[in-house]
Design a protein around this motif. Structure first.
Motif, mmCIF file in Angstrom:
data_model
loop_
_atom_site.group_PDB
_atom_site.id
_atom_site.type_symbol
_atom_site.label_atom_id
_atom_site.label_comp_id
_atom_site.label_asym_id
_atom_site.label_seq_id
_atom_site.Cartn_x
_atom_site.Cartn_y
_atom_site.Cartn_z
ATOM 1 N N ALA A 244 0.695 -1.144 -0.240
ATOM 2 C CA ALA A 244 -0.010 0.096 -0.074
ATOM 3 C C ALA A 244 1.072 1.105 -0.159
ATOM 4 C CB ALA A 244 -0.764 -0.109 1.451
ATOM 5 N N ILE A 245 2.232 1.326 0.130
ATOM 6 C CA ILE A 245 2.939 2.103 -0.159
ATOM 7 C C ILE A 245 4.156 2.432 -0.564
ATOM 8 C CG2 ILE A 245 3.900 1.337 2.213
ATOM 9 C CD1 ILE A 245 4.653 4.338 2.935
ATOM 10 N N ALA A 246 4.964 0.626 -1.428
ATOM 11 C CA ALA A 246 6.009 0.688 -2.087
ATOM 12 C C ALA A 246 5.829 1.607 -3.392
ATOM 13 C CB ALA A 246 6.507 -0.526 -2.089
ATOM 14 N N LYS A 247 5.014 0.740 -3.593
ATOM 15 C CA LYS A 247 4.877 1.751 -5.616
ATOM 16 C C LYS A 247 4.479 2.932 -5.294
ATOM 17 C CE LYS A 247 -0.542 0.822 -6.079
ATOM 18 N NZ LYS A 247 -0.352 0.875 -3.979
ATOM 19 N N GLY A 248 3.976 4.004 -4.443
ATOM 20 C CA GLY A 248 3.944 5.180 -4.368
ATOM 21 C C GLY A 248 5.468 5.827 -4.620
ATOM 22 N N GLY B 98 17.161 14.988 -16.612
ATOM 23 C CA GLY B 98 17.147 16.122 -17.317
ATOM 24 C C GLY B 98 15.435 16.810 -19.064
ATOM 25 N N ILE B 99 14.567 15.645 -17.895
ATOM 26 C CA ILE B 99 13.196 15.331 -18.231
ATOM 27 C C ILE B 99 12.372 15.726 -17.648
ATOM 28 C CG2 ILE B 99 11.874 13.849 -19.935
ATOM 29 C CD1 ILE B 99 13.756 13.065 -20.759
ATOM 30 N N ARG B 100 11.472 16.672 -17.879
ATOM 31 C CA ARG B 100 10.604 16.818 -16.194
ATOM 32 C C ARG B 100 9.241 17.214 -16.791
ATOM 33 N NH1 ARG B 100 12.869 20.398 -12.442
ATOM 34 N NH2 ARG B 100 15.322 20.528 -13.307
ATOM 35 N N CYS B 101 9.358 16.491 -17.685
ATOM 36 C CA CYS B 101 7.666 16.526 -18.543
ATOM 37 C C CYS B 101 7.017 14.905 -18.523
ATOM 38 C CB CYS B 101 7.772 16.714 -19.727
ATOM 39 S SG CYS B 101 6.261 17.872 -20.506
ATOM 40 N N THR B 102 6.398 14.263 -17.404
ATOM 41 C CA THR B 102 7.023 13.312 -16.881
ATOM 42 C C THR B 102 5.274 12.181 -16.036
ATOM 43 O OG1 THR B 102 7.664 13.254 -14.981
ATOM 44 C CG2 THR B 102 8.844 13.065 -16.430
ATOM 45 N N LEU B 103 5.022 11.473 -16.876
ATOM 46 C CA LEU B 103 4.127 11.237 -16.039
ATOM 47 C C LEU B 103 4.367 9.419 -16.050
ATOM 48 C CD1 LEU B 103 0.625 10.640 -15.082
ATOM 49 C CD2 LEU B 103 -0.028 9.702 -17.318
ATOM 50 N N VAL B 104 4.122 8.827 -14.141
ATOM 51 C CA VAL B 104 5.031 7.844 -14.448
ATOM 52 C C VAL B 104 3.436 6.527 -13.694
ATOM 53 C CG1 VAL B 104 6.462 6.002 -13.088
ATOM 54 C CG2 VAL B 104 7.091 8.233 -14.275
ATOM 55 N N THR B 105 3.339 5.876 -13.890
ATOM 56 C CA THR B 105 1.917 4.796 -13.275
ATOM 57 C C THR B 105 2.299 3.953 -12.792
ATOM 58 O OG1 THR B 105 1.351 3.919 -15.775
ATOM 59 C CG2 THR B 105 0.765 6.048 -14.795
ATOM 60 N N GLY B 106 1.838 2.777 -11.873
ATOM 61 C CA GLY B 106 1.733 1.841 -11.303
ATOM 62 C C GLY B 106 0.070 1.225 -10.860
ATOM 63 N N ALA B 107 0.022 0.575 -11.293
ATOM 64 C CA ALA B 107 -1.805 -0.463 -10.908
ATOM 65 C C ALA B 107 -2.244 1.166 -11.196
ATOM 66 C CB ALA B 107 -1.737 -0.478 -9.979
ATOM 67 N N GLY B 108 -2.927 1.227 -9.536
ATOM 68 C CA GLY B 108 -4.194 2.665 -9.657
ATOM 69 C C GLY B 108 -3.388 4.119 -9.663
ATOM 70 N N ASP B 109 -1.657 3.940 -9.266
ATOM 71 C CA ASP B 109 -0.767 4.625 -8.949
ATOM 72 C C ASP B 109 -0.721 5.388 -10.157
ATOM 73 O OD1 ASP B 109 -2.594 4.444 -6.241
ATOM 74 O OD2 ASP B 109 -0.615 4.238 -5.790
ATOM 75 N N MET B 110 -0.599 7.026 -9.725
ATOM 76 C CA MET B 110 0.908 8.082 -10.573
ATOM 77 C C MET B 110 1.106 9.308 -10.339
ATOM 78 S SD MET B 110 -2.582 9.154 -12.789
ATOM 79 C CE MET B 110 -3.534 7.648 -12.652
ATOM 80 N N VAL B 111 2.264 9.732 -10.615
ATOM 81 C CA VAL B 111 2.795 10.955 -10.249
ATOM 82 C C VAL B 111 3.391 11.712 -11.900
ATOM 83 C CG1 VAL B 111 4.471 12.086 -9.372
ATOM 84 C CG2 VAL B 111 4.172 9.949 -8.219
#
Ligand code: AMP
Ligand code: MG
Length: 309
Positions: free
Chosen positions: A151-155, A169-182
């Motif tokens: 419940a915490i490591a994927k975040g 050098g890359i700032r325009c990003t979306l990283v997802t894992g199951a139902g979570d994303m940054v």
């Protein structure tokens, strides 16, 4: 961690993008080898095997970070969030496979090995930190304890992948894992990353909606995809550590916060806590949340004042 991770990014240059993505995936793999409870050789699994032995293990910086944050959310939620639920999660994983409720005696035995206050974290200045280790030691006080960072490591992994992309050098990003994303900066010309929140599969549930996410983390927690139905009752993969049972209120929590590690953990805590206490907890951690649940089939929707924005 038994989930797929995905990286979307914009870069003016292909080579830069490829190298950055490779480095970020390598970091996720590295974290998996430390934090996964599915891997018997992970640092986490090795720590679980010291339970009850009196041994104090020196933690990697990563495990120290995740356990430190987990303990804060446990304390603030008075144990609704608890990474020592491993023995219960094991029983419910088996229940899901077999379609049968766990045996009450085994459930009681598993519950006796649960309790976040039996993780003793200490700052040990004699443990000279190496490049890989922290100064934090962990002792698991009860025999049979088993940690589960599901419940915490994927975040945390999403935060770390985002950080590695930024270092490259890359700032325009979306990283997802199951139902979570940054989400990092917005894609060119867009107000943010376009995220569709699904509606809950219940009559009268609010419709799905679109959110534009930038420089924020979004986490979902609920039993939409992982549950077992036994004698017409739906049990979630999220357990209430105080009862030992999978949640049955058919909940869906959506949380938005500053970083993945906090948002992931808080979203799960909100699944377990009564709604009002949950919203107070979210406020404390700077998280805006929407909680939908249907105890006994009756729909309830609640949200933080800032959630609509
Ligand atoms: P999430 O999808 O982030 O809500 O995490 C759910 C996962 O966290 C489950 O599959 C379990 O591995 C673990 N878990 C279940 N119940 C709890 C709990 N009460 N506190 C912390 N972790 C839990
Ligand atoms: Mg979570």
């Amino acid at each position: 961690m038994a989930i797929p991770f995905r990286i979307v990014l914009y870069s003016p240059e292909g080579m830069l993008a490829t190298n950055a993505a490779r480095a970020a995936f390598a970091r996720i793999h590295e974290l998996n080898s430390l934090l996964s409870d599915y891997d018997p050789n992970s640092e986490l699994s090795r720590l679980s095997r010291t339970a009850g032995s009196g041994e104090a293990a020196t933690l990697s910086r990563e495990l120290a970070t995740v356990l430190g944050r987990a303990q804060k959310v446990s304390a603030a939620s008075r144990g609704a969030f608890d990474v020592t639920v491993g023995p219960l999660v094991q029983l419910w994983r088996r229940a899901r496979r077999q379609g049968e409720l766990p045996d009450p005696a085994r459930l009681a035995e598993a519950k006796a090995a649960v309790g976040w206050e039996s993780i003793q974290l200490k700052n040990d200045s004699r443990a000279a930190p190496g490049s890989r280790t922290s100064q934090i030691t962990a002792r698991l006080l009860k025999p049979g304890m088993r940690l589960d960072l599901g419940a915490i490591a994927k975040g945390y992994a999403l935060d770390e992948a985002t950080r590695v992309l930024k270092t490259n050098g890359i700032r325009c990003t979306l990283v997802t894992g199951a139902g979570d994303m940054v989400a990092g900066h917005s894609p060119p010309g867009q107000p943010g990353w376009k995220i569709e929140l699904p509606p809950l599969d219940l009559p009268g549930a609010p419709p799905g909606r679109t959110v534009w996410l930038r420089n924020r983390s979004l986490a979902t927690s609920g039993d939409l995809f992982q549950h077992v139905e036994i004698n017409d009752v739906r049990y979630s993969h999220i357990v209430d550590p105080h009862t030992g049972y999978g949640l049955t209120d058919h909940g869906l929590v959506t949380a938005v916060g500053r970083d993945g590690i906090t948002t992931d953990a808080v979203a799960t805590a909100l699944s377990v806590l009564p709604t009002n206490r949950g919203l107070a907890l979210a406020r404390k951690f700077g998280v805006q949340a929407r909680i939908i649940r249907a105890p006994g089939g009756k729909l309830e929707v609640a949200q933080s004042p800032g959630f609509p924005r």
